[in-house]
Design a protein around this motif. Sequence first.
Motif, mmCIF file in Angstrom:
data_model
loop_
_atom_site.group_PDB
_atom_site.id
_atom_site.type_symbol
_atom_site.label_atom_id
_atom_site.label_comp_id
_atom_site.label_asym_id
_atom_site.label_seq_id
_atom_site.Cartn_x
_atom_site.Cartn_y
_atom_site.Cartn_z
ATOM 1 N N VAL A 10 -24.416 3.286 -28.317
ATOM 2 C CA VAL A 10 -24.456 3.672 -29.734
ATOM 3 C C VAL A 10 -25.811 4.236 -30.137
ATOM 4 N N ASP A 11 -26.901 3.564 -29.728
ATOM 5 C CA ASP A 11 -28.243 3.950 -30.185
ATOM 6 C C ASP A 11 -29.021 4.788 -29.176
ATOM 7 N N LYS A 12 -28.396 5.166 -28.063
ATOM 8 C CA LYS A 12 -29.139 5.899 -27.027
ATOM 9 C C LYS A 12 -29.726 7.198 -27.566
ATOM 10 N N ASN A 13 -28.947 7.915 -28.333
ATOM 11 C CA ASN A 13 -29.447 9.115 -29.001
ATOM 12 C C ASN A 13 -29.583 8.782 -30.489
ATOM 13 N N PRO A 14 -30.808 8.538 -30.966
ATOM 14 C CA PRO A 14 -30.983 8.079 -32.350
ATOM 15 C C PRO A 14 -30.545 9.094 -33.399
ATOM 16 N N HIS A 34 -27.127 -2.901 -34.222
ATOM 17 C CA HIS A 34 -27.505 -1.560 -33.799
ATOM 18 C C HIS A 34 -28.366 -0.910 -34.878
ATOM 19 N N ASP A 35 -29.102 0.112 -34.477
ATOM 20 C CA ASP A 35 -30.006 0.798 -35.399
ATOM 21 C C ASP A 35 -29.251 1.685 -36.381
ATOM 22 N N LYS A 36 -28.040 2.082 -35.999
ATOM 23 C CA LYS A 36 -27.231 2.935 -36.866
ATOM 24 C C LYS A 36 -26.344 2.099 -37.775
ATOM 25 N N GLY A 37 -25.978 2.666 -38.907
ATOM 26 C CA GLY A 37 -25.007 2.030 -39.779
ATOM 27 C C GLY A 37 -23.608 2.255 -39.228
ATOM 28 N N GLN A 38 -22.715 1.295 -39.430
ATOM 29 C CA GLN A 38 -21.375 1.356 -38.837
ATOM 30 C C GLN A 38 -20.287 1.401 -39.904
ATOM 31 N N LYS A 50 -18.201 -11.649 -38.378
ATOM 32 C CA LYS A 50 -19.046 -12.816 -38.648
ATOM 33 C C LYS A 50 -20.510 -12.430 -38.596
ATOM 34 N N THR A 51 -21.214 -12.702 -39.711
ATOM 35 C CA THR A 51 -22.663 -12.529 -39.757
ATOM 36 C C THR A 51 -23.279 -13.928 -39.773
ATOM 37 N N PRO A 67 -24.476 -2.344 -42.386
ATOM 38 C CA PRO A 67 -25.758 -1.622 -42.425
ATOM 39 C C PRO A 67 -26.549 -1.748 -41.129
ATOM 40 N N PRO A 68 -27.524 -0.865 -40.930
ATOM 41 C CA PRO A 68 -28.350 -0.909 -39.722
ATOM 42 C C PRO A 68 -29.037 -2.269 -39.586
ATOM 43 N N GLY A 69 -29.078 -2.768 -38.349
ATOM 44 C CA GLY A 69 -29.836 -3.981 -38.057
ATOM 45 C C GLY A 69 -29.145 -5.292 -38.363
#
Length: 268
Positions: A10-14, A34-38, A50-51, A67-69
Amino acid sequence: MNTKYYLTEVDKNPLSIYCYHNLMGETFIESHHHDKGQFLYTEGGVVHVKTKNRIYFLPARHYMWIPPGLQHAIYPSSPKVIMRNLYFPVPTNAGRFYYKEGIYPINNLLMELLLHTKQWNGDIVKSQRNKFTIALAFKAILEQTVSRSLHIELPQATDHRLISIIKYLTDHIHQEHLLPELASRFSMTDKSLYRLFKKDVGMSFIKYYTQLRIFKSLEYLMNSDYTISEIANMIGYISLPTFSNTFNKVMGKRPSEYRKSNEIYLED
């Protein structure tokens, strides 16, 4: 594709928009971020997200923005569940929508664009002009057309006693549970159990228990083999009208209306 493998991709190409569609089967996706939003859309049943602090119940024909992160795990309620995911880079100056998790009904415009992407998998980059333009439009429409987030979620218990009690309620959802009987079973007084719910999850026993039952019924409503009356019994309601009225208060529509409005038509 192997679940662990796609999560590392998912985050390999930012700068890419990452696309992933799959039939979940019996698998679950372990806790990750992940760094990206989903954008997560589901068909065929309820998905539990579950968070650290909450459990979200994502029903069919709805989407969740993650959201990211945000650390989260994903559990399908049925092997028939289909997940459709789009992962977007989110700049630090993006609107508030992109930094807050929430569950929303999908609108027709988003649905049409999502259908258009269902054969896509992997990175979508700027050089793929047609795909990238559509994916960017999808992201912009998300924020511009967003309605109020649906509160189809429950707080996660942290007290070991309450964790055990909630597990008992979930495992015995087909029975009706009253506070005095539940307190007695776990060697507590009514008052102490009431206070424990308020202190640990921030809501009363009756509110938590009611929402737990109604959210569980969402899974059964996706299975047309069960009548509404059978579903009421499966979550401990003796009276069908009581179940229907309670469902309407929590979800804003009757169980029969909910079932009709959430019929699956997004097929692979």
